[in-house]
Design a protein around this motif. Structure first.
Motif, PDB file in Angstrom:
ATOM      1  N   CYS A   1       4.189  12.541   8.027  1.00  0.00           N
ATOM      2  CA  CYS A   1       5.269  11.622   8.419  1.00  0.00           C
ATOM      3  C   CYS A   1       5.070  11.102   9.838  1.00  0.00           C
ATOM      4  CB  CYS A   1       6.622  12.320   8.326  1.00  0.00           C
ATOM      5  SG  CYS A   1       7.238  12.546   6.642  1.00  0.00           S
ATOM      6  N   GLN A   2       4.630  11.960  10.733  1.00  0.00           N
ATOM      7  CA  GLN A   2       4.438  11.524  12.114  1.00  0.00           C
ATOM      8  C   GLN A   2       3.337  10.475  12.213  1.00  0.00           C
ATOM      9  OE1 GLN A   2       2.715  14.181  15.216  1.00  0.00           O
ATOM     10  NE2 GLN A   2       4.626  13.770  16.345  1.00  0.00           N
ATOM     11  N   GLU A   3       2.220  10.725  11.545  1.00  0.00           N
ATOM     12  CA  GLU A   3       1.098   9.780  11.618  1.00  0.00           C
ATOM     13  C   GLU A   3       1.443   8.453  10.957  1.00  0.00           C
ATOM     14  OE1 GLU A   3      -1.629  10.028  13.355  1.00  0.00           O
ATOM     15  OE2 GLU A   3      -1.075  12.023  14.053  1.00  0.00           O
ATOM     16  N   VAL A   4       2.041   8.511   9.772  1.00  0.00           N
ATOM     17  CA  VAL A   4       2.403   7.280   9.067  1.00  0.00           C
ATOM     18  C   VAL A   4       3.584   6.602   9.762  1.00  0.00           C
ATOM     19  CG1 VAL A   4       3.255   6.323   6.889  1.00  0.00           C
ATOM     20  CG2 VAL A   4       1.494   8.097   6.862  1.00  0.00           C
TER      21      VAL A   4
ATOM     22  N   ILE B   1       0.173   0.831   5.675  1.00  0.00           N
ATOM     23  CA  ILE B   1       0.823   1.723   4.710  1.00  0.00           C
ATOM     24  C   ILE B   1       2.286   1.311   4.625  1.00  0.00           C
ATOM     25  CG2 ILE B   1       1.453   4.101   4.125  1.00  0.00           C
ATOM     26  CD1 ILE B   1      -0.955   5.038   5.802  1.00  0.00           C
ATOM     27  N   ASP B   2       2.716   0.929   3.440  1.00  0.00           N
ATOM     28  CA  ASP B   2       4.106   0.499   3.233  1.00  0.00           C
ATOM     29  C   ASP B   2       4.994   1.630   2.737  1.00  0.00           C
ATOM     30  OD1 ASP B   2       3.778  -2.511   3.637  1.00  0.00           O
ATOM     31  OD2 ASP B   2       2.266  -2.115   2.100  1.00  0.00           O
ATOM     32  N   VAL B   3       4.401   2.531   1.955  1.00  0.00           N
ATOM     33  CA  VAL B   3       5.157   3.650   1.386  1.00  0.00           C
ATOM     34  C   VAL B   3       4.328   4.927   1.531  1.00  0.00           C
ATOM     35  CG1 VAL B   3       6.242   4.619  -0.676  1.00  0.00           C
ATOM     36  CG2 VAL B   3       6.286   2.141  -0.304  1.00  0.00           C
ATOM     37  N   LEU B   4       4.969   5.993   1.946  1.00  0.00           N
ATOM     38  CA  LEU B   4       4.341   7.313   1.938  1.00  0.00           C
ATOM     39  C   LEU B   4       5.100   8.195   0.967  1.00  0.00           C
ATOM     40  CD1 LEU B   4       2.516   9.632   2.971  1.00  0.00           C
ATOM     41  CD2 LEU B   4       4.200   9.989   4.811  1.00  0.00           C
TER      42      LEU B   4
ATOM     43  N   VAL C   1       0.842  -1.198   0.000  1.00  0.00           N
ATOM     44  CA  VAL C   1       0.000   0.000   0.000  1.00  0.00           C
ATOM     45  C   VAL C   1       0.876   1.247   0.000  1.00  0.00           C
ATOM     46  CG1 VAL C   1      -1.778   1.286   1.243  1.00  0.00           C
ATOM     47  CG2 VAL C   1      -1.769  -1.235   1.299  1.00  0.00           C
ATOM     48  N   VAL C   2       0.557   2.186  -0.882  1.00  0.00           N
ATOM     49  CA  VAL C   2       1.242   3.473  -0.900  1.00  0.00           C
ATOM     50  C   VAL C   2       0.220   4.579  -0.678  1.00  0.00           C
ATOM     51  CG1 VAL C   2       1.071   3.655  -3.421  1.00  0.00           C
ATOM     52  CG2 VAL C   2       2.762   5.030  -2.208  1.00  0.00           C
ATOM     53  N   MET C   3       0.594   5.536   0.136  1.00  0.00           N
ATOM     54  CA  MET C   3      -0.227   6.730   0.342  1.00  0.00           C
ATOM     55  C   MET C   3       0.465   7.881  -0.368  1.00  0.00           C
ATOM     56  SD  MET C   3      -1.433   8.421   3.957  1.00  0.00           S
ATOM     57  CE  MET C   3      -2.866   9.503   4.022  1.00  0.00           C
ATOM     58  N   VAL C   4      -0.276   8.577  -1.222  1.00  0.00           N
ATOM     59  CA  VAL C   4       0.275   9.672  -2.014  1.00  0.00           C
ATOM     60  C   VAL C   4      -0.492  10.951  -1.700  1.00  0.00           C
ATOM     61  CG1 VAL C   4       0.805  10.514  -4.327  1.00  0.00           C
ATOM     62  CG2 VAL C   4       0.838   8.047  -3.876  1.00  0.00           C
TER      63      VAL C   4
ATOM     64  N   ILE D   1       9.426   6.280   3.584  1.00  0.00           N
ATOM     65  CA  ILE D   1       8.826   7.607   3.448  1.00  0.00           C
ATOM     66  C   ILE D   1       9.684   8.410   2.479  1.00  0.00           C
ATOM     67  CG2 ILE D   1       8.319   9.795   4.603  1.00  0.00           C
ATOM     68  CD1 ILE D   1       7.801   8.163   7.166  1.00  0.00           C
ATOM     69  N   ILE D   2       9.045   8.928   1.435  1.00  0.00           N
ATOM     70  CA  ILE D   2       9.759   9.753   0.464  1.00  0.00           C
ATOM     71  C   ILE D   2       9.102  11.126   0.406  1.00  0.00           C
ATOM     72  CG2 ILE D   2      10.514  10.007  -1.928  1.00  0.00           C
ATOM     73  CD1 ILE D   2      10.482   6.991  -2.173  1.00  0.00           C
ATOM     74  N   ASN D   3       9.841  12.131   0.835  1.00  0.00           N
ATOM     75  CA  ASN D   3       9.353  13.497   0.812  1.00  0.00           C
ATOM     76  C   ASN D   3       9.815  14.190  -0.469  1.00  0.00           C
ATOM     77  OD1 ASN D   3       8.293  13.244   3.480  1.00  0.00           O
ATOM     78  ND2 ASN D   3      10.335  13.593   4.309  1.00  0.00           N
ATOM     79  N   VAL D   4       8.937  14.986  -1.043  1.00  0.00           N
ATOM     80  CA  VAL D   4       9.316  15.738  -2.240  1.00  0.00           C
ATOM     81  C   VAL D   4       9.781  17.123  -1.820  1.00  0.00           C
ATOM     82  CG1 VAL D   4       8.541  16.734  -4.412  1.00  0.00           C
ATOM     83  CG2 VAL D   4       7.794  14.444  -3.757  1.00  0.00           C
ATOM     84  N   GLY D   5      11.074  17.335  -1.965  1.00  0.00           N
ATOM     85  CA  GLY D   5      11.666  18.637  -1.683  1.00  0.00           C
ATOM     86  C   GLY D   5      11.791  19.436  -2.959  1.00  0.00           C
ATOM     87  N   SER D   6      12.951  20.039  -3.169  1.00  0.00           N
ATOM     88  CA  SER D   6      13.178  20.863  -4.351  1.00  0.00           C
ATOM     89  C   SER D   6      14.648  21.239  -4.417  1.00  0.00           C
ATOM     90  CB  SER D   6      12.325  22.135  -4.288  1.00  0.00           C
ATOM     91  OG  SER D   6      12.732  23.087  -5.256  1.00  0.00           O
TER      92      SER D   6
END
Length: 250
Positions: free
Chosen positions: A119-122, A80-83, A4-7, A134-139
């Motif tokens: 991130c905290q909840e997941v 959730i396996d991936v956020l 499962v991935v959450m996007v 967990i993969i965060n989209v930065g810039s």
């Protein structure tokens, strides 16, 4: 059992392409986002033919909505396996001394606090499972300064650092946390004049397609990328390598 991935922000742009990528790879996908009714319906219509997808309304700037969206995702899919934290805003593109402080605060609240809250909840779920990514989209704006807004730079610089701090805390529980730093991406945030300028600053002579960022997110979430943790991966087609100098040679 399917993973499962959450996007977040999965109804358009990078988020939509990320949801599509994971569906094509057999994942169950939960989209946490806010958007117009028409955009949501169109996105879910396109994505649902690819696999099991659910939409949960979530303004990531609101901690309670984040908590509820995560709860609903687990109730629906079991875990959730991936956020993939994709949702974000640019803020007003105006000179700093003319900037509205409320707009700067709003940009930071969405881009940085929204990332932290999800991130905290997941993270609670992944720590309990002793696995997850967990993969965060930065810039690129989290590493180098350009013409984007002060609020955007502040928020994306924050995303870079909280990614490192979260990785340090969560890695003992089998959870990886990393971020991707896109260059200029062809989304609704980019108008034609900006696209023309940005095209010269990437090695391909064009700005990046949302699918290219989605592909990078997916690759980094695989077990084969298990040694990548706490890092920010520059998915910028060379922009930061030559610091904004025209890098395209026809």
């Amino acid at each position: 059992m399917n993973k499962v991935v959450m996007v977040t922000g999965g109804t358009r742009g990078i988020g939509f392409e990320t949801a599509k990528k994971y569906l094509n790879q057999g994942y169950q996908v939960a989209i946490a986002s806010i958007d117009t009714k028409e955009v949501i319906e169109q996105a879910i219509s396109e994505l649902s033919v690819l696999g099991d997808v659910a939409f949960f309304e979530c303004n990531i700037a609101d901690a309670e909505q984040c908590r509820l969206a995560v709860k609903q995702t687990v109730e629906k899919f079991g875990s959730i396996d991936v956020l993939a934290n994709v949702a974000g805003v640019v803020g007003q593109r105006v000179p700093f001394i003319e900037a509205d402080l409320a707009d700067i605060l709003n940009t930071i609240q969405i881009n940085l606090m929204g990332t932290i809250q999800l991130c905290q909840e997941v993270g609670k779920i992944m720590v309990n499972n002793r696995s997850g990514v967990i993969i965060n989209v930065g810039s690129i704006c989290g590493a180098i300064a350009n013409t984007e807004s002060i609020g955007y730079h502040a928020s994306k610089g924050g995303v870079r650092m909280v990614t490192q701090a979260m990785a340090r805390e969560l890695s003992p529980y089998g959870v990886r946390v990393l971020s991707v730093a896109p260059g200029w991406v062809k989304t609704a945030m980019i108008d034609k004049p900006i696209e023309e300028i940005g095209s010269k600053l990437h090695m391909k002579g064009r700005i990046i397609e949302p699918k290219e960022i989605a592909d990078a997110i997916y690759l980094l979430s695989l077990p084969e990328a298990s040694a990548i943790n706490g890092s920010t991966v520059m998915v910028d087609d060379g922009y930061s390598s030559f610091k904004g100098v025209d890098g395209y040679i026809a």
